[in-house]
Design an enzyme around this catalytic site. Structure first.
Site, PDB file in Angstrom:
ATOM      1  CD  GLU A   1      94.034 -41.957  50.301  1.00  0.00           C
ATOM      2  OE1 GLU A   1      94.174 -40.725  50.143  1.00  0.00           O
ATOM      3  OE2 GLU A   1      93.239 -42.647  49.625  1.00  0.00           O
TER       4      GLU A   1
ATOM      5  CE  LYS B   1      89.572 -42.818  48.255  1.00  0.00           C
ATOM      6  NZ  LYS B   1      90.938 -42.272  47.998  1.00  0.00           N
TER       7      LYS B   1
ATOM      8  CB  CYS C   1      91.255 -39.752  50.563  1.00  0.00           C
ATOM      9  SG  CYS C   1      91.983 -38.236  49.878  1.00  0.00           S
TER      10      CYS C   1
END
Lengths: 291, 291
Positions: A43, A116, A153
């Protein structure tokens, strides 16, 4: 048989964007030479993890996908090497900033962006300052090597991410990550982190590939943050599971790593059917999850 | 501090109902003497696992909760010993039969029934023949020792079960189980089984307690099933995880076992808040799960 070699790259990040992109390019080439076909980068690898502190000027790191340095530099490698690339970057969409990935197919086609969905916020993971929660939904990208789902993540902690991607036909789940020490909680979250994703793998009968950075990153106190000091030790430990959640490839807490594992996607999909879980789901009973 | 000692009992089952109930009673008394406060029995422990074969006459095993032998025999022990009991049984509700558990609080109060939501169906786990998918929803029972959620066996493979229970306030998750060998798939599902539940624990920051039977159970071929032969080896391996999915108590594949672990529910609930996952859920994005 539909065999595919999935790959996670682990490396540390410096304060120099070009250095990090060059490092990524070098490892991508090495991985491709080793047979990797779908390559996951960690990331936000273009920089050290800037979310340790809150700085207005870091908003300038965000760029449109067409102007992002990593996407511009690495995308040509996809076609050149015949590999799918999953490239994490800080995205600017007019007035809104996202934590995104771009998926480049092995013929160079840009398959699109995932933003995300789940944004964390803790003392030194201050992501809600930088990223608006994503608006793309959970997307499955139909690459030439197979259908892949990507979570970023914090997404990896949510069973909903993995479940939605599996329901939508993902055959492999990829998670770019930047995770390390918890200076306040004083806990080592590494085994917890792995077990959560091993659970997604086991429950959805699907391989999981996770790539993390490693190394210690320290920020200098500044007036804007009231002299806040902090230092995070990113713990690497990138891994790949098979379709029943067993770790089949594993990196150390420190050190560059190229993890590669071959899967037969037809076999994985057969195992998912044979185990019968998706047959027996009862969506009408799950209202509390969307409520 | 709200400390509670959770317990899983593991034992083998004979063909004699009274023997199995007596065995359960003996182990409940031993566990209580060791300090256990919430005691989980394995799934359908009154009998050998009759779902190996399809027999119409086995429908007669199902009884109303008020008439079930195990519930009648064991419920008085709850008050006598001051323990919560989670009693699995085959339930008859007029014309419909369920795979159920009854929760008896430590003062003898019957807190109600949960009916297994997800029903498996494989060559020798022919549960769809015997059990209608449950209609109770995922229920949290507010016992004197804490709020508990219960899923039954196949439920434990579904992230939705654990998530709904956690959303609804469960502080501990219990799973009565009857699982063993897979004669057709020829795989040992034990590690997969454990990892799936470890994942639920890790993702919901909640302890998980699972109780399985052990031993080999063989059925005689009969005309009704076309002379089908089968034998299952139930693999025990009952376990308890802490709130980050690590196994903290573990039984062997064979042998009676009383697993007990103490949790401070206030600490567990604090850990769940501190980690921030439920804060960052996005129910509006999870429509594929209920779709």
């Amino acid at each position: 048989m539909r065999k595919v070699k999935a790959c996670a790259l682990q490396f540390s990040c410096t304060k120099n964007v070009q250095e990090n992109i060059d490092k990524a390019a070098t490892l991508i080439k090495k991985a491709a030479a080793m047979g990797a076909q779908i390559i996951l980068l960690p990331e936000l690898f273009e920089r050290q993890y800037f979310c340790q502190e809150r700085r207005y000027d870091y908003y300038d790191f965000a760029k449109k996908v067409s102007e992002n340095d990593a996407v511009k530099a690495l995308s040509p490698l996809a076609k050149e090497l015949g590999v799918v690339l999953i490239i994490s970057f800080y995205e600017k969409d007019v007035n809104v900033l996202y934590n995104s990935v771009e998926i480049i197919d092995c013929d160079g086609t840009d398959l699109g962006t995932y933003r995300k969905t789940h944004i964390p916020d803790d003392h030194y993971y201050q992501e809600k300052f930088y990223f608006t929660p994503g608006n793309t939904g959970f997307k499955v990208f139909d690459t030439k090597y197979g259908k892949i789902g990507v979570g970023i993540c914090w997404d990896q902690w949510f069973p909903e991410t993995a479940r939605c991607l599996a329901i939508n036909g993902a055959e492999l789940l990829f998670y770019p990550t930047a995770i390390g020490s918890e200076p306040i909680l004083e806990s080592d979250s590494m085994p917890h982190w792995r077990r959560t994703m091993q659970g997604h793998s086991a429950a959805n009968v699907i391989p999981v590939i996770a790539a993390n950075r490693y190394g210690t990153e320290t920020v200098e106190p500044c007036d804007e943050n009231g002299g806040q000091k902090s230092s995070l030790n990113f713990y690497g430990s990138s891994f790949i599971t098979d379709e029943v959640g067993e770790i089949v490839e594993s990196a150390d807490r420190e050190g560059d790593a190229i993890l590669i594992h071959e899967f037969d996607l037809d076999e994985v999909n057969k195992a998912r059917f044979d185990w019968g879980l998706f047959r027996d789901r009862r969506p009408e009973c799950y209202g509390d999850i969307t409520g």
